[in-house]
Design a protein around this motif. Structure first.
Motif, mmCIF file in Angstrom:
data_model
loop_
_atom_site.group_PDB
_atom_site.id
_atom_site.type_symbol
_atom_site.label_atom_id
_atom_site.label_comp_id
_atom_site.label_asym_id
_atom_site.label_seq_id
_atom_site.Cartn_x
_atom_site.Cartn_y
_atom_site.Cartn_z
ATOM 1 N N LEU A 152 43.853 41.637 36.517
ATOM 2 C CA LEU A 152 45.189 40.624 36.827
ATOM 3 C C LEU A 152 45.735 41.294 38.346
ATOM 4 C CD1 LEU A 152 46.588 38.112 36.271
ATOM 5 C CD2 LEU A 152 47.873 39.261 34.741
ATOM 6 N N LYS A 153 46.077 42.655 37.983
ATOM 7 C CA LYS A 153 47.051 43.400 39.240
ATOM 8 C C LYS A 153 46.261 43.168 40.520
ATOM 9 C CE LYS A 153 45.901 48.132 39.104
ATOM 10 N NZ LYS A 153 46.549 49.537 38.734
ATOM 11 N N GLU A 154 44.885 42.771 40.447
ATOM 12 C CA GLU A 154 44.384 42.500 41.894
ATOM 13 C C GLU A 154 44.509 41.287 42.375
ATOM 14 O OE1 GLU A 154 40.241 43.645 41.197
ATOM 15 O OE2 GLU A 154 40.642 45.679 40.328
ATOM 16 N N ARG A 155 44.949 40.341 41.313
ATOM 17 C CA ARG A 155 45.296 38.886 41.771
ATOM 18 C C ARG A 155 46.482 38.289 41.572
ATOM 19 N NH1 ARG A 155 40.681 35.698 41.657
ATOM 20 N NH2 ARG A 155 42.024 34.257 42.538
ATOM 21 N N PRO A 156 47.506 38.716 42.649
ATOM 22 C CA PRO A 156 48.888 38.628 42.106
ATOM 23 C C PRO A 156 49.221 37.118 42.271
ATOM 24 C CG PRO A 156 48.621 39.630 44.464
ATOM 25 C CD PRO A 156 47.195 39.442 43.651
ATOM 26 N N ASP A 157 48.409 36.610 42.958
ATOM 27 C CA ASP A 157 48.634 34.905 42.936
ATOM 28 C C ASP A 157 48.268 34.356 41.635
ATOM 29 O OD1 ASP A 157 45.857 35.769 43.158
ATOM 30 O OD2 ASP A 157 45.303 33.647 43.804
ATOM 31 N N LYS A 158 47.816 35.069 40.514
ATOM 32 C CA LYS A 158 47.481 34.297 39.179
ATOM 33 C C LYS A 158 48.430 34.511 38.063
ATOM 34 C CE LYS A 158 43.615 32.635 40.907
ATOM 35 N NZ LYS A 158 43.456 31.016 40.989
ATOM 36 N N LYS A 159 48.505 33.756 37.316
ATOM 37 C CA LYS A 159 49.219 34.129 35.943
ATOM 38 C C LYS A 159 48.394 33.884 34.707
ATOM 39 C CE LYS A 159 53.851 32.813 37.536
ATOM 40 N NZ LYS A 159 55.015 33.569 37.002
ATOM 41 N N ILE A 160 48.628 34.782 33.646
ATOM 42 C CA ILE A 160 47.808 34.609 32.633
ATOM 43 C C ILE A 160 48.650 34.242 31.423
ATOM 44 C CG2 ILE A 160 48.143 37.316 31.953
ATOM 45 C CD1 ILE A 160 45.305 37.166 31.080
ATOM 46 N N ASN A 161 48.190 33.364 30.479
ATOM 47 C CA ASN A 161 48.592 32.757 29.257
ATOM 48 C C ASN A 161 48.306 33.826 28.295
ATOM 49 O OD1 ASN A 161 49.848 31.115 27.361
ATOM 50 N ND2 ASN A 161 47.836 30.332 26.816
ATOM 51 N N CYS A 162 49.272 34.579 27.790
ATOM 52 C CA CYS A 162 48.923 35.433 26.741
ATOM 53 C C CYS A 162 49.384 34.755 25.196
ATOM 54 C CB CYS A 162 50.091 36.769 26.617
ATOM 55 S SG CYS A 162 49.432 37.585 28.299
ATOM 56 N N TYR A 185 51.028 48.241 34.210
ATOM 57 C CA TYR A 185 50.321 47.686 35.251
ATOM 58 C C TYR A 185 50.943 46.831 36.298
ATOM 59 C CZ TYR A 185 46.459 49.496 32.484
ATOM 60 O OH TYR A 185 45.650 50.228 31.931
ATOM 61 N N LYS A 186 52.220 46.589 36.311
ATOM 62 C CA LYS A 186 52.912 46.076 37.033
ATOM 63 C C LYS A 186 52.545 44.516 37.277
ATOM 64 C CE LYS A 186 54.384 50.003 39.922
ATOM 65 N NZ LYS A 186 54.198 50.907 38.888
ATOM 66 N N VAL A 187 52.283 43.838 36.139
ATOM 67 C CA VAL A 187 51.920 42.460 36.269
ATOM 68 C C VAL A 187 52.974 41.593 35.099
ATOM 69 C CG1 VAL A 187 49.568 42.750 36.740
ATOM 70 C CG2 VAL A 187 50.393 42.650 34.226
ATOM 71 N N GLU A 188 54.097 42.052 34.788
ATOM 72 C CA GLU A 188 54.932 41.574 33.700
ATOM 73 C C GLU A 188 55.225 40.288 34.258
ATOM 74 O OE1 GLU A 188 57.769 44.460 36.229
ATOM 75 O OE2 GLU A 188 55.539 44.495 35.325
ATOM 76 N N ASN A 189 55.475 39.886 35.643
ATOM 77 C CA ASN A 189 55.914 38.642 36.230
ATOM 78 C C ASN A 189 54.851 37.627 36.381
ATOM 79 O OD1 ASN A 189 58.493 39.529 36.435
ATOM 80 N ND2 ASN A 189 57.900 40.550 38.388
ATOM 81 N N GLN A 190 53.707 38.002 35.854
ATOM 82 C CA GLN A 190 52.404 37.310 35.921
ATOM 83 C C GLN A 190 52.088 36.849 34.323
ATOM 84 O OE1 GLN A 190 50.272 40.414 38.574
ATOM 85 N NE2 GLN A 190 49.119 38.650 38.675
ATOM 86 N N LEU A 191 52.915 36.895 33.325
ATOM 87 C CA LEU A 191 52.639 36.538 31.975
ATOM 88 C C LEU A 191 53.360 35.045 31.686
ATOM 89 C CD1 LEU A 191 52.898 39.795 30.306
ATOM 90 C CD2 LEU A 191 50.969 38.927 31.495
ATOM 91 N N ILE A 192 52.690 34.549 31.011
ATOM 92 C CA ILE A 192 53.373 33.208 30.229
ATOM 93 C C ILE A 192 52.884 33.604 28.863
ATOM 94 C CG2 ILE A 192 53.032 30.948 29.906
ATOM 95 C CD1 ILE A 192 51.700 30.881 32.704
ATOM 96 N N TYR A 193 53.954 33.620 27.641
ATOM 97 C CA TYR A 193 53.744 33.749 26.325
ATOM 98 C C TYR A 193 53.506 32.385 25.717
ATOM 99 C CZ TYR A 193 55.151 38.392 27.397
ATOM 100 O OH TYR A 193 55.348 39.732 27.801
#
Length: 99
Positions: A58-68, A86-94
């Protein structure tokens, strides 16, 4: 920005595989018997992908978000802490069993 959510094995992808993660960037999060955060749609965790592997991708794809999709209460803090590593905390949807 697109929001993609899915369950394991969508569109003919192998269940709980990195191929699926690359395809959909969606996840069902659980803990395995070693208390590691993993992706697994069901209770079978034998072939499950570790959440750290997903965050690495995910960190290689900063344009994407992931639904957790959290499958049990109390996972939100450990997931967030791992995402911060991993510095992806702004890419999460809970979603799911957030307490």
């Amino acid at each position: 920005m697109s929001k993609i959510t899915a369950h394991s094995g969508c569109d003919g992808m192998p269940d709980n595989s990195m191929e699926f993660v690359r395809y959909a960037l969606g996840s069902d999060i659980r803990r395995n018997r070693n208390e590691e955060l993993i992706l697994s749609h069901d209770e079978s965790t034998e072939m499950a992908v570790k959440l750290s592997q997903v965050f690495e991708l995910l960190k290689e794809r900063p344009d994407k978000k992931i639904n957790c999709d959290l499958k049990s209460p109390g996972l939100e803090v450990p997931v967030y802490q791992l995402a911060r590593e991993y510095k992806v905390e702004n890419q999460l949807i809970y979603s799911g069993a957030v307490s």
